[in-house]
Design an enzyme around this catalytic site. Structure first.
Site, short mmCIF file in Angstrom:
data_model
loop_
_atom_site.label_atom_id
_atom_site.label_comp_id
_atom_site.label_asym_id
_atom_site.label_seq_id
_atom_site.Cartn_x
_atom_site.Cartn_y
_atom_site.Cartn_z
N LYS A 163 0.82 -1.22 0.00
CA LYS A 163 0.00 0.00 0.00
C LYS A 163 0.85 1.27 0.00
O LYS A 163 0.46 2.29 -0.57
CB LYS A 163 -0.94 0.00 1.21
N GLU B 104 -9.83 5.96 2.98
CA GLU B 104 -10.66 4.89 3.50
C GLU B 104 -9.74 3.70 3.77
O GLU B 104 -8.68 3.60 3.16
CB GLU B 104 -11.74 4.49 2.49
N SER C 115 1.71 -9.62 -0.96
CA SER C 115 1.38 -8.19 -0.86
C SER C 115 1.55 -7.61 0.53
O SER C 115 1.72 -6.41 0.69
CB SER C 115 -0.06 -7.95 -1.35
C1 LIG Z 1 -1.71 -6.96 2.32
C2 LIG Z 1 -2.84 -6.61 1.44
N1 LIG Z 1 -2.98 -7.23 0.26
C3 LIG Z 1 -4.00 -6.96 -0.57
C4 LIG Z 1 -4.97 -6.05 -0.23
C5 LIG Z 1 -6.11 -5.83 -1.16
O1 LIG Z 1 -6.05 -4.63 -1.85
P1 LIG Z 1 -5.67 -4.60 -3.37
O2 LIG Z 1 -6.54 -5.57 -4.08
O3 LIG Z 1 -5.91 -3.19 -3.76
O4 LIG Z 1 -4.25 -4.99 -3.51
C6 LIG Z 1 -4.88 -5.36 0.99
C7 LIG Z 1 -5.89 -4.36 1.38
O5 LIG Z 1 -5.98 -3.91 2.47
C8 LIG Z 1 -3.78 -5.66 1.84
O6 LIG Z 1 -3.66 -5.05 3.03
#
Ligand SMILES: Cc1ncc(COP(=O)(O)O)c(C=O)c1O
Lengths: 277, 406
Positions: free
Chosen positions: B99, B121, B388
């Site tokens: 993020k 948000e 992620s």
């Molecule tokens: C670690 C992590 N991965 C994925 C996501 C999902 O978001 P996005 O689909 O925008 O990557 C989030 C959202 O809070 C997250 O914290």
């Protein structure tokens, strides 16, 4: 037929030298039968035009009062189909009072824009205000409205500069809705002195009557706005009456209509004995 | 409807109106239209400005800690017995997820635009923490809207945001989760048009957010592409990521879209199962509609009322998906699978035990589809998965599901 209902009403009011009073009510709030009774009673209580909200789960431009009204309606099973049926029933008893539907895009996308405009026109809807369809996205909806003689009514706001106003008033008819405050419905209060020059600007740009809404709660405020605008819209303050009546176990219809009467009266007499502001 | 045309060059999208095929656009109240047009112009100027890009690159290196490693997960690979698995280690970024890549880009843009107040948000709280972090770093006041249900299940992140100086406003309207937090942030923005910058946390919402957030996250895919070429001398056979709004996924995917041989696989949250109706899989269980400023796949009922999403993962608990994913799905360039809560939990534990890495429960959804993906790609193949975020924030949730008190 429908477009001309709005035009005829504004022409008549212009001849009378007064502004229109436009109550906003939520379809199906607090339930379908009560909402139908309110709708039916509005013209006699002083409504010159009527805005009927159709509920959406995620109304991003509404403050708490209208959010809650939508939730009450949805919780009681209100649908867009039932909204059109309610307007058709209203039309059976009132051929003249213009009805404008107001809401959000997604339920119309689900219905199909062309089919919806056709069905809304057949039910007696005269205009549509779709809060989250700005001119840039409005092509298909404007086509559908044109094909069914429905006015696609646009919103002008405090953030609309002259260049933006030109875009806003393209392909519009009926009237323009001036959102008197930057914000959601039912929170900030509109100020007639601040609003007046904007109303004039929108009138010039559009050549249409200008309705003002979003921050009008009291008869005093409604009267002040009625001196500068062609129509005064009150929504949150009315749905709050629904909420209060439900809460206190009072007659919802009577309570809402008596508020409408007070507001409508204030609008009717606003320009008596007063030089225009 | 005719099948949508397959483009020659995926990087040419969106068009000037913010459309990926039928998806995207700017479905916002009139009050916000001048603001999104301003943002569009400001972002286009910043994007073309070498000075802006150099400043961003500097912060990404020295503050965020980029590049993130591309790690060959030997034991995980051995466990599945198929394709080699590489993990793109976004969980090692400052604040523990991808993020921050987006937040750093947008905060620099906000300051360039002269904005003095930041709103955001958040679902899991990861985006809220990342936003609060950059606001602390640059001295800007920060308000984070968070569904009251999420405030409850992500308490450590709420406290973290407070420590960083942000105000967390719990949102009780609607289903009191991420979509409602986004509604409330939009209501704030409509009300505070002059000084406020809305820092959206995913590649979702109205144009230009989907393209801007994608661009800021595409550093993930650009690095991964270089790193895998360096490590293996060739491109991977598949790239895999979890999809909530879709920012970590599109960040990894985008630099590979024009590489025909690379399979693109997103994994949605299937909650209690797609057939249960309690899930967050917009593509696998929804249909196109308009919410939060764009046309995309949405969970909704027959009437077009938005339905609540359900997922063990607060970060995937959103009834929509970014418009570029909707389009990639329709044109057939990407495949969207799903993983249930239970599968994600199993994958969470597997990665913890085999590789010594606690994955975010969001990322664990992508990990959960590795058995099939590695088998299908086969032994000589290569799979790159976007890790992620890290799972420290999720230990309470995981413990609760295991029936353990900590
Ligand atoms: C670690 C992590 N991965 C994925 C996501 C999902 O978001 P996005 O689909 O925008 O990557 C989030 C959202 O809070 C997250 O914290």
């Amino acid at each position: 037929m429908s477009k001309s209902r709005i035009e005829a009403r504004f022409a008549a009011l212009k001849a009378e030298g007064r502004a229109a009073f436009v109550p906003y009510v939520m379809a199906g709030d607090p339930d379908a039968a009560t909402a139908a009774a309110i709708l039916k009673g509005l013209p006699a209580a002083g409504a010159d035009l009527i805005e009927v909200g159709f509920p959406f789960s995620d109304p991003m431009a509404e403050g708490p009062p209208i959010q809650r009204a939508a939730q009450r309606a949805l919780a009681n099973g209100m649908t867009l189909k039932a909204t059109l049926e309610a307007i058709r029933a209203f039309r059976d008893g009132d051929a003249d009072t213009p009805v404008v539907l107001m809401g959000y895009t997604n339920p119309l996308v689900t219905w199909g824009l062309a089919a919806f405009a056709r069905d809304a026109g057949a039910a007696g809807v005269d205009g549509l205000i779709i809060v989250d369809t700005p001119p840039e996205e409005a092509g298909p909806l404007a086509d559908a409205c044109d094909a069914n003689d429905i006015s696609l009514i646009r919103l002008a706001t405090p953030t609309s500069d002259d260049a933006r106003l030109k875009v806003v008033v393209s392909r519009t008819s009926g009237f323009v809705y001036y959102v008197s405050v930057a914000g959601v419905t039912g929170v900030k209060e509109a100020d007639a002195v601040a609003v007046a020059p904007h109303v004039e600007r929108v009138r010039k740009a559009s050549g249409l009557p200008v309705a003002v809404g979003f921050g009008i709660k009291t008869p005093e405020r409604a009267a002040a706005i009625a001196r500068v605008a062609d129509a005064v819209v009150v929504g949150s303050a009315l749905v709050d009456e629904v909420a209060a009546a439900v809460e206190l176990n009072e007659d919802v219809t009577a309570r809402v209509l008596s508020k409408v009467e007070a507001l409508a009266k204030a609008v009717r007499v606003a320009r008596h004995g007063l030089a225009p502001v | 409807m005719n099948a949508p045309a397959v483009p020659n060059d995926y990087s040419a999208y969106p068009d000037a109106r913010g459309r990926f095929g039928d998806y995207g656009g700017q479905y916002v109240p009139e009050t916000l239209m001048p603001l999104v047009h301003d943002l569009d112009a400001a972002y286009a100027a910043a994007k073309a400005d070498a000075g802006f890009q150099a400043e961003l690159a500097g912060y990404l290196t020295h503050y965020v800690g980029r590049p993130s490693p591309l790690y060959f997960a030997a034991r995980l690979t051995e466990h599945f017995g198929g394709a080699k698995v590489y993990l793109k280690r976004e969980e090692l970024n400052h604040t523990g997820s991808h993020k921050i890549n987006n937040c750093m880009g947008q905060i620099l843009l906000a300051m360039r635009m002269g904005k003095t107040r930041i709103i955001a948000e958040t679902g899991a709280g990861q985006h809220g923490v990342a936003t609060a972090t950059v606001c602390a770093r640059f001295g800007l006041p920060c308000v984070v809207y968070m569904g009251s249900v999420d405030v409850e299940r992500q308490k450590p992140n709420v406290f973290r945001m407070n420590l960083l100086g942000a105000e967390v406003r719990p949102v009780t309207s609607g289903s009191a989760t991420l979509k409602d937090a986004m509604n409330e942030a939009l209501r704030d923005w409509v009300t505070n048009v002059h000084d406020t910058y809305y820092l959206i946390g995913s590649a979702a919402g109205m144009h230009p957010y989907p393209v801007m957030v994608r661009d800021f996250q595409a550093i993930i895919g650009r690095e991964a592409r270089e790193q895998i070429l360096e490590a293996e001398g060739r491109l991977p056979d598949a790239v895999v990521a979890c999809v909530g709004g879709g920012s970590n996924a599109i960040g990894l995917f985008h630099p590979f879209l024009n590489d025909d041989g690379v399979k693109i696989i997103g994994v949605e949250a299937a909650g209690s199962g797609l057939e249960s109706g309690r899930h967050a899989a917009a593509i696998n269980g929804g249909r196109p509609g308009v919410l939060h400023g764009n046309m995309t796949y949405l969970l909704q009922n027959q009437e077009g009322q938005i339905e609540e999403a359900h997922s063990i993962s607060a970060g995937l608990d959103y009834p929509g998906i970014g418009p570029e994913h909707a389009w990639l799905h329709d044109v057939g360039r990407a495949t969207y699978l799903s993983a249930t809560d239970a599968e994600a939990l199993d994958a969470f534990m597997l990665l913890s035990k085999l590789e010594g890495i606690l994955p975010a429960i969001e990322s664990a959804h992508a990990l959960a589809r590795l058995p099939e993906i590695t088998r299908e790609v086969g032994k000589d193949g290569i799979v790159v998965l976007n890790l992620s975020g890290r799972g420290d924030k999720d230990v309470n949730t995981v413990a609760a599901h295991l029936g353990r008190v900590i």
